[in-house]
Write an enzyme that holds these catalytic residues in place. Structure first.
Site, mmCIF file in Angstrom:
data_model
loop_
_atom_site.group_PDB
_atom_site.id
_atom_site.type_symbol
_atom_site.label_atom_id
_atom_site.label_comp_id
_atom_site.label_asym_id
_atom_site.label_seq_id
_atom_site.Cartn_x
_atom_site.Cartn_y
_atom_site.Cartn_z
ATOM 1 N N LYS A 63 0.846 -1.196 0.000
ATOM 2 C CA LYS A 63 0.000 0.000 0.000
ATOM 3 C C LYS A 63 0.884 1.249 0.000
ATOM 4 C CE LYS A 63 -3.979 1.794 2.662
ATOM 5 N NZ LYS A 63 -4.850 1.530 3.825
ATOM 6 N N SER A 105 -9.769 -0.942 6.994
ATOM 7 C CA SER A 105 -9.237 -0.778 5.638
ATOM 8 C C SER A 105 -8.523 -1.974 5.041
ATOM 9 C CB SER A 105 -8.298 0.414 5.593
ATOM 10 O OG SER A 105 -9.054 1.588 5.485
ATOM 11 N N SER A 129 -9.636 1.515 2.818
ATOM 12 C CA SER A 129 -8.794 2.269 1.926
ATOM 13 C C SER A 129 -7.746 1.451 1.185
ATOM 14 C CB SER A 129 -8.110 3.372 2.722
ATOM 15 O OG SER A 129 -7.283 2.813 3.738
#
Ligand code: GLN
Length: 488
Positions: A77, A176, A152
């Site tokens: 990420k 997330s 996310s």
């Protein structure tokens, strides 16, 4: 090897036995990544292909010495620092920013032979539930490109689901990792707070943030968790001591005599009946495996969303104060004086949702309002933690849906922040209480969209959660892969 359904565990085994090379794996991954990226937009940056091939060849030469992740392509990420690719956090304010060091988790992955393939898209600074808040455009769900992959960590989830990477790292402040795992048919773990180092994770809400793994199976996810977890003196919230290895004990844990708690507050209004049905079938499968169910109450659940958005936003408003154009990233060079430079840098550099969070957080912390908002939210947080402690006197872990609905359409909630926040209703309490929580695929909706079931455990009970996930996986028909007919 069928690349649509290949698992990290199978690939690692084939590389170790010599029936597959790391070079073959990286070649196939690059081909898929390039082919699917225009439709999905899972990545914000990808490493140079020649470098990836060279790294894979070096792993093949190292043979068995290469480590437990040898040759596995891994997406990270883009709020996790890497020296060889930028770390933008999906924000204009950090566009092109390069960290001078690797996050501890990235060091650990490299030392275990994993190949960092690229940096995955995310909601700006991790603030969102759909990846639509990325300043660089949304990611799409490989199961249905009209839908969001969740957020996310949506880029991480889409990449693994589509086979553009075989494993991925996400971060989870309020759901997330688990919510995108549920929307994308993957397994995702939010570890116990303090289990995985946050050194090199760009902070959103430091008392809630944890890095964790996403994989196609429980065994794959456990494999990556075992590599990234461990004490790190560079993170003051990292808990000293060793972690029990999870991957090796997966099939050794029996569910006989295990009590699973079903919290009534997680099966009420707002839960899509199709999701409820699937989760109840999942619970039956665990009962078939020997577990017993107990009804549990987590009475303060209804305050969780409010408490979370006060605590998370307060911490975010403090953490994001450093982006002022002086030290990092973007600076508005047109401004005439220091004050207007600060203001216009932040005005231009941050997106709408990030500004909304900073405003809420600054308000909640401001003198005169602190006691009414922030302090009150912290008290509720304490009450929720006590609810869980009491629940764990009666059961070993809790089972709930991961999300109230399956993946929603792009744009469906973008103008309604409250509706967006409600998609985290079942995940945020684990962050508030610091507990480990695992999402595992649990069937498909009539529309062919993945459904996730969540296991929440006592601190450090990751091995039990993974073992329960493995029992479930063995008993439920596999959901198949995006774009394929389901095998169930
Ligand atoms: N969706 C939640 C939020 O927007 C959680 C985000 C996260 O876990 N990073 O705050």
């Amino acid at each position: 090897m069928d690349w649509n359904s290949a698992t990290a565990t199978d690939i690692a085994r084939s590389i170790a036995s010599g029936s597959l090379t790391a070079r073959d794996v990286i070649g196939e991954t690059i081909t898929r990544l390039d082919r699917l990226e225009p439709g999905l937009h899972s990545f914000l940056s990808v490493r140079n292909h020649d470098d990836l091939v060279r790294e894979a060849e070096a792993i093949d030469r190292a043979g068995t010495k290469a480590g437990p992740l040898a040759g596995l392509p891994i997406a990270v990420k883009d709020n996790i620092c890497t020296v060889d690719l930028p770390t933008s956090c999906g924000s204009r304010i950090l566009e092109g920013y390069r960290s001078p060091y690797d996050a501890t988790v990235v060091e650990r992955i490299r030392a275990a032979g994993g190949i960092l393939i690229g940096k995955a898209n995310l909601d700006e600074f991790g603030m969102g539930s759909s990846t639509e808040n990325s300043a660089f455009g949304p990611t799409r769900n490989p199961w249905d490109e009209k839908r969001v992959p969740g957020g996310s960590s949506g880029g991480s989830a889409a990449a693994v689901s589509a086979g553009q990477a075989i494993l991925a790292l996400g971060s989870d402040t309020g759901g997330s990792i688990r919510q995108p795992a549920a929307y994308s048919g993957l397994v995702g773990l939010k570890p116990t707070y303090g289990a995985v180092s946050r050194y090199g994770l760009v902070a959103f809400a430091s008392s809630l943030d944890q890095i964790g793994p996403l994989g196609r199976t429980v065994a794959d996810t456990a494999l990556l968790y075992d590599v990234i977890s461990g004490y790190d003196p560079r993170d003051s919230t990292s808990v000293p001591g060793s972690r029990p290895a999870t991957a090796r004990s997966l099939d050794r844990t029996d569910l006989k005599g295990i009590k699973i708690g079903i919290p009534e507050e997680y099966f009420t209004d707002g839960l899509d009946p199709e999701i409820e049905r699937a989760v109840r079938l999942g619970i039956e499968a665990l009962v078939d495996a020997g577990a017993e169910t107990v009804s549990i109450s987590i009475p303060h659940t209804r305050f969780a969303i409010s408490a979370y958005y006060l605590v998370a936003d307060s911490e975010a408003s403090a953490n994001l104060a450093r982006y002022d154009g002086v030290r990092y990233g973007y600076r508005d060079s047109q401004a005439d004086d220091l004050d207007s430079m600060y203001c216009s840098t932040r005005q231009i550099g941050f997106g709408t949702e990030v500004k909304r969070r900073i405003l809420i957080g600054t308000y909640a912390l401001s003198s005169g309002y602190y006691d009414a908002w922030y302090l009150q939210a912290m008290k509720v947080r304490g009450l929720i933690a006590i609810d869980f402690e009491r629940a764990f006197e009666k059961c070993d872990f809790l089972v709930t849906p991961t999300t109230p609905t399956a993946a929603f359409l792009l744009g469906e909630k973008s103008d309604d922040p409250l509706a967006m926040y409600l998609s985290d209703i079942y995940t945020i309490s684990a962050n508030l209480a610091g507990l480990p929580a695992l999402s595992v695929p649990c069937g498909l909706t009539g529309n062919g969209l993945p459904i996730g079931i969540q296991f929440m455990g006592k601190p450090w009970n990751e091995p039990v959660l993974f073992a329960a996930g493995r029992h479930l996986e063995k008993r439920l028909a596999p959901i198949g892969c995006p774009g394929e007919e389901s095998t169930s």
